[in-house]
Design an enzyme around this catalytic site. Structure first.
Site, PDB file in Angstrom:
ATOM      1  N   LEU A 213       0.888  -1.161   0.000  1.00 27.90           N
ATOM      2  CA  LEU A 213       0.000   0.000   0.000  1.00 27.90           C
ATOM      3  C   LEU A 213       0.927   1.212   0.000  1.00 27.90           C
ATOM      4  O   LEU A 213       1.843   1.279   0.833  1.00 27.90           O
ATOM      5  CB  LEU A 213      -0.889   0.033   1.252  1.00 27.90           C
ATOM      6  CG  LEU A 213      -2.148  -0.827   1.268  1.00 27.90           C
ATOM      7  CD1 LEU A 213      -2.832  -0.735   2.634  1.00 27.90           C
ATOM      8  CD2 LEU A 213      -3.125  -0.425   0.169  1.00 27.90           C
ATOM      9  N   ASP A 214       0.728   2.158  -0.920  1.00 32.99           N
ATOM     10  CA  ASP A 214       1.652   3.288  -0.964  1.00 32.99           C
ATOM     11  C   ASP A 214       1.481   4.184   0.263  1.00 32.99           C
ATOM     12  O   ASP A 214       0.546   4.026   1.050  1.00 32.99           O
ATOM     13  CB  ASP A 214       1.507   4.066  -2.278  1.00 32.99           C
ATOM     14  CG  ASP A 214       0.142   4.717  -2.451  1.00 32.99           C
ATOM     15  OD1 ASP A 214      -0.371   5.286  -1.480  1.00 32.99           O
ATOM     16  OD2 ASP A 214      -0.401   4.669  -3.574  1.00 32.99           O
ATOM     17  N   LYS A 215       2.397   5.112   0.417  1.00 33.10           N
ATOM     18  CA  LYS A 215       2.452   5.944   1.624  1.00 33.10           C
ATOM     19  C   LYS A 215       1.129   6.660   1.887  1.00 33.10           C
ATOM     20  O   LYS A 215       0.692   6.777   3.044  1.00 33.10           O
ATOM     21  CB  LYS A 215       3.584   6.958   1.496  1.00 33.10           C
ATOM     22  CG  LYS A 215       3.724   7.883   2.699  1.00 33.10           C
ATOM     23  CD  LYS A 215       4.811   8.923   2.466  1.00 33.10           C
ATOM     24  CE  LYS A 215       4.862   9.906   3.636  1.00 33.10           C
ATOM     25  NZ  LYS A 215       5.850  10.992   3.394  1.00 33.10           N
TER      26      LYS A 215
ATOM     27  N   SER B 229      -1.844   5.741   1.012  1.00 33.84           N
ATOM     28  CA  SER B 229      -2.990   4.843   1.127  1.00 33.84           C
ATOM     29  C   SER B 229      -3.036   4.218   2.514  1.00 33.84           C
ATOM     30  O   SER B 229      -2.047   4.201   3.242  1.00 33.84           O
ATOM     31  CB  SER B 229      -2.927   3.754   0.059  1.00 33.84           C
ATOM     32  OG  SER B 229      -2.938   4.327  -1.239  1.00 33.84           O
TER      33      SER B 229
END
Length: 247
Positions: free
Chosen positions: A115-117, A119
């Site tokens: 999960l990106d930063k 998200s």
């Protein structure tokens, strides 16, 4: 059968650094440091080559004189807060998802996917690499459900375009479904389901239509729901939950 000329048969086993990771001791990057510092022995001999192939079933591997054995299998659900990165060690010294595990008695575990930063939401972590690889295998088609707040209120025509997808940087980005959850003022919440995991897929898809993503929360992986797990907290999956993901 005779091998074609000029082909190289892969050595058996796995690399030493990967072995240390698979055994649950540390990440591969951390293993590289241990090997370079001469703290790892295989069969009683110091090894400084992290690419050395080892047999986990036969070779005796020690670190600082202690034998490394397989840790118990651990399966975790984490409610990742926004602002954390999904990595063990961050060169920019940002907060990581491992901050959510402080105080827990755990072997080394790794995230299952990313999960990106920016998200948030449901993230799985484990030291069972076979289980993780099965979940990540595109052939498994494990659906991932997201609730996404956007900076506009799309009509049915726009929702239909979202469902059709868009080509971004040469990739066709699509979703399994896009539904309106609610709208109010100048924003709306959508439920978007993906059955594939491309880099920043939802942000790139909506960005193709000049739609700003304000929040992106993963609320389910397959039938497994995030539920009421508090933000920043982690818990062990039950046997029933693991069975659901395997079905």
């Amino acid at each position: 059968m005779t091998r074609p000329p000029n082909t190289v048969r892969a050595a058996p086993g796995v690399s030493l650094c990967r072995a240390l990771s698979k055994l649950g001791l540390c990440s591969r990057k951390q293993a590289e440091v241990l090997v370079a510092e001469g703290r790892v022995r295989v069969g009683g001999k110091v090894v400084r080559n992290g690419s050395l192939r080892v047999d986990l079933g036969r070779d005796r591997i020690t670190v600082d004189g202690e034998r490394v054995v397989a840790e118990r299998k651990v399966y975790l659900m984490v409610n990742k807060p926004r602002g954390l990165v999904t990595t063990r060690d961050d060169p920019q010294d940002r907060g990581t998802v491992y901050d959510c595990l402080v105080g827990l008695d755990l072997p080394f575990v790794s995230p299952v996917g990313r999960l990106d930063k920016a998200s948030e939401g449901l993230l799985l972590m484990t030291n069972d690499t076979h289980w993780a690889n099965d979940l990540l295998d595109p052939a498994s088609h494990v659906a991932k459900t997201y609730h996404v707040q956007i900076g506009s209120t799309p009509d049915e025509a726009m929702l239909a375009r979202f469902r059709e997808g868009a080509v971004v940087d040469g990739e066709l980005l699509t979703s399994s479904s896009v539904e309106m959850l609610r709208s109010g003022g100048r924003t709306a919440w959508l439920e978007i389901v993906l059955d594939e995991g491309r880099n920043r897929q939802i942000r790139r898809l909506l960005g193709a239509f000049d739609v700003e993503v304000l929040r992106l929360v993963r609320v389910a992986i397959g039938p497994l729901q995030l539920g009421d797990l508090a933000k920043g907290q982690a818990r062990h999956l039950t046997a029933e939950e693991r069975a659901l993901l395997a079905s």
